[in-house]
Design a protein around this motif. Structure first.
Motif, short mmCIF file in Angstrom:
data_model
loop_
_atom_site.label_atom_id
_atom_site.label_comp_id
_atom_site.label_asym_id
_atom_site.label_seq_id
_atom_site.Cartn_x
_atom_site.Cartn_y
_atom_site.Cartn_z
N ARG A 165 -4.19 3.19 -1.21
CA ARG A 165 -4.79 3.12 0.05
C ARG A 165 -6.29 3.54 -0.04
N GLN B 74 -0.84 6.55 -1.82
CA GLN B 74 -2.13 7.00 -1.14
C GLN B 74 -3.33 6.61 -2.19
N TRP C 254 -4.62 1.96 10.00
CA TRP C 254 -3.41 1.69 9.20
C TRP C 254 -2.30 1.60 10.16
N SER D 92 -9.46 0.87 0.95
CA SER D 92 -10.29 1.54 1.99
C SER D 92 -11.72 1.97 1.31
N PRO E 118 1.73 7.49 4.86
CA PRO E 118 0.34 7.99 4.82
C PRO E 118 0.15 9.02 6.08
N ALA F 135 0.66 -1.27 0.05
CA ALA F 135 -0.12 -0.14 0.00
C ALA F 135 0.95 1.13 -0.09
#
Length: 627
Positions: free
Chosen positions: A90, A87, A103, A94, A140, A84
């Motif tokens: 991710r 972004q 996370w 999600s 992240p 992941a």
């Protein structure tokens, strides 16, 4: 973790994701999945040949992991390890479950991880691809970052402490509403932190004393220190402010800011002015803190058992708090939460403000009905019985509590007869009246209800005026059925005006509002819930203007003779009924094809050269006359 949660453990290859994921799975006793096991064969072959994957290669793989997470969350929490690195990856992982994702980023230096990879056997990713992963990595914003130099058991302990020991949601301010919402959240299984200031000698240990008083708050954390309160929350922090509107809210925000992090969320659950909510939204955005203005209706009991909730602000931010608000909200007839995303900026507080304006009118109408029935010779018990019989045609929360109020006795006397006739207000009716004037929308009933309260407050002057002008209402001769129909008529006008004000605000401020959804969340949990509101849910799906709907048109036509009769009799008998009379005055003006406004416009042109349009000029051009 009271909601089912997926813990994504991320990081570049070689950081130890699988090892940590498996150990964490054993500790938490929830399923573990290694994302690498879900790569299609083509991806594995490409990586084994020393070629890095591109975004197109990864897309289907990421979608499959998202599907895996969604399926697992229906049954249990789970752990999924996956690099992941971006972004955008991710976001795919999600999608549709953002509020149930945690996370964990296992971070280490290039040399640390290179050494680890070189020690591995039969790992399909060669060490020479490691640099491309570091180049790709986008750190992240909302992840628990842990350095891989720690021992595996230390990493697992740290994850457990962060995710299990820290609270999911914070309540700042333990007044009546704050306490009720805290208990509601705890009853739904959420781990919360609660905060209240201390005043030595007067208010000490407020949060701790409150926590100790209720069994459902056993797992809650209680604080009187702001820094400790903020640090007790999982990130991004979700803090609901239940403090007095206005300056106090701004002071609390300033007190919190030094301890907040980028991406944290402040939720204002007070009766704040929508203009101030917009200002706070912009101010906190500049500090990278999210702000949601939330209208909460239902009073103390509603806050505890299920209020109607009206959140406004950024939609993505709302999704991060959605599970908490929807869980504590009342449920409608179909079991759906009486909570919905209202719209942008201060729209949630605007809608709550108009809700309160409609509430002002509903209360005033019942007060006027009580006055009429009293003048007709009925005592409070008899009036309560009459109102009880109206439930079949006009049931509402406010009708129900009015019946209970009228039946309340102290000894041989009705309590209502001992209450001084001076009605207070907390400002929302005032704000609504200002807003309707600013937007040029004729919410005349809300203004009339507000000014009726203002008039009531001049008790001493009213007593003098009663002597000076000898205003003494005389007995009325009305049919009870006509009084009921006049009440029903006025309620239709009230709801039209309130909903029209919301509609016009949406157009002016470019809020994307759904009036049918707003009516739906007002069908339970709030002060203005009623059978009529339930009827309006389907009506508003067809048109925002309820007075154009055939069903409502037919109702108004059938009720109009009764409101005419009741109002005219009350005026002749010198009985003040400001909202009942305004309701029929409004419709008479609204439904007049050719009004007297031509005189007004001629007057304006005479003294101010403001111009006018002509009935015999189809072009719509403006004219001026030398009067």
């Amino acid at each position: 973790m009271n909601l089912n949660t997926v813990i994504f453990i991320m990081g570049v290859s070689g950081c130890g994701k699988s090892t940590i994921g498996q150990r964490l799975s054993q500790h938490l006793k929830i399923p573990f999945f290694d994302g690498d096991d879900y790569h299609p064969k083509s991806n594995i072959e490409k990586m084994s040949q020393g070629m890095p994957l591109n975004d197109e290669d990864r897309y289907d793989w990421l979608v499959s992991l998202n599907d895996l997470a969604k399926n697992q969350l229906q049954q249990n929490s789970c752990i999924i390890v996956c690099s992941a690195l971006k972004q955008s990856y991710r976001d795919i992982l999600s999608a549709q479950i953002r509020n149930q994702v945690k996370w964990v980023h296992l971070a280490g230096s290039f040399n640390q991880i290179l050494e680890r990879i070189n020690k591995r056997e039969q790992h399909f990713m060669s060490s020479n691809l490691l640099q491309s992963q570091f180049d790709t990595l986008e750190f992240p914003e909302h992840a628990l970052e842990i350095n891989i130099s720690l021992k595996p058991e230390e990493i697992v302990d740290k994850i457990i402490k962060e995710l299990k020991m820290k609270s999911e949601f914070g309540l700042f301010g333990l007044g009546v509403m704050g306490k009720s919402l805290s208990r509601n959240l705890a009853q739904k299984g959420f781990k919360i932190s609660i905060f209240n200031r201390e005043e030595k000698g007067s208010e000490e240990d407020v949060a701790i004393t409150f926590k100790d008083a209720y069994k459902e708050l056993e797992q809650a954390q209680a604080f009187s220190n702001i820094e400790a309160f903020v640090n007790s929350l999982q990130t991004p922090r979700r803090i609901m402010l239940m403090v007095n509107a206005g300056k106090v809210t701004d002071l609390v925000i300033e007190d919190l800011i030094p301890f907040l992090s980028d991406g944290d969320i402040l939720i204002d659950g007070g009766n704040s002015n929508y203009v101030e909510t917009k200002e706070r939204y912009d101010y906190l955005k500049s500090k990278k803190i999210h702000f949601i203005g939330v209208g909460v209706s239902g009073g103390e009991e509603g806050a505890l058992k299920g209020p109607s909730i009206m959140p406004g602000g950024n939609k993505e931010t709302y999704h991060l708090i959605k599970p908490y608000l929807e869980s504590i909200a009342a449920k409608d007839a179909n079991g759906l939460p009486c909570c919905t995303y209202i719209g942008e900026e201060g729209s949630g507080h605007f809608v709550k403000m108009v809700h309160n304006g409609i509430e002002y009118v509903e209360m005033q109408l019942l007060a006027e009905v009580y006055t009429i029935l009293k003048i007709m010779g009925h005592n409070p018990d008899e009036i309560a019985a009459i109102l009880e019989s109206w439930k079949a045609k006009a049931d509402s929360y406010l009708l129900g509590i009015t019946i209970a109020i009228l039946r309340k006795k102290e000894g041989d006397y009705w309590l209502v007869d001992k209450i001084v006739d001076k009605a207070g207000n907390k400002g929302t009716g005032n704000w609504t009246t200002i807003a309707t004037a600013q937007l040029g929308t004729p919410s005349t009933l809300i203004a009339s209800a507000l000014f009726a309260r203002y008039t009531s407050f001049y008790k001493e002057e009213r007593l003098q005026a009663s002597d000076h002008f000898n205003i003494k209402p005389t007995p009325l001769e009305l049919e009870l059925q006509d009084v009921l129909k006049a009440y029903q008529f006025s309620r239709i006008m009230n709801h039209y005006q309130g909903l029209k004000l919301i509609s016009e605000a949406g157009k002016t401020y470019k809020w994307h509002l759904n009036l049918s959804e707003i009516a739906r969340i007002w069908t339970n949990g709030c002060i203005i819930k009623s059978d009529f509101m339930l009827e309006l849910v389907s009506v508003l799906k067809e048109d925002d203007n309820i007075l154009t709907h055939p069903t409502i048109i037919n109702q108004v036509r059938s009720l109009k003779p009764s409101i005419n009769k009741v109002v005219s009799q009350c005026v002749l008998n010198e009985l003040a009924i400001p909202c009942l009379s305004e309701s029929v005055n409004f419709l008479n003006g609204y439904a007049t094809a050719n009004s007297s406004a031509n005189i007004i416009q001629a007057q304006r042109d005479y003294f101010g050269a403001h111009t006018y349009q002509r009935t015999d000029d189809a072009s719509g051009r403006f004219h001026h006359s030398n009067w």
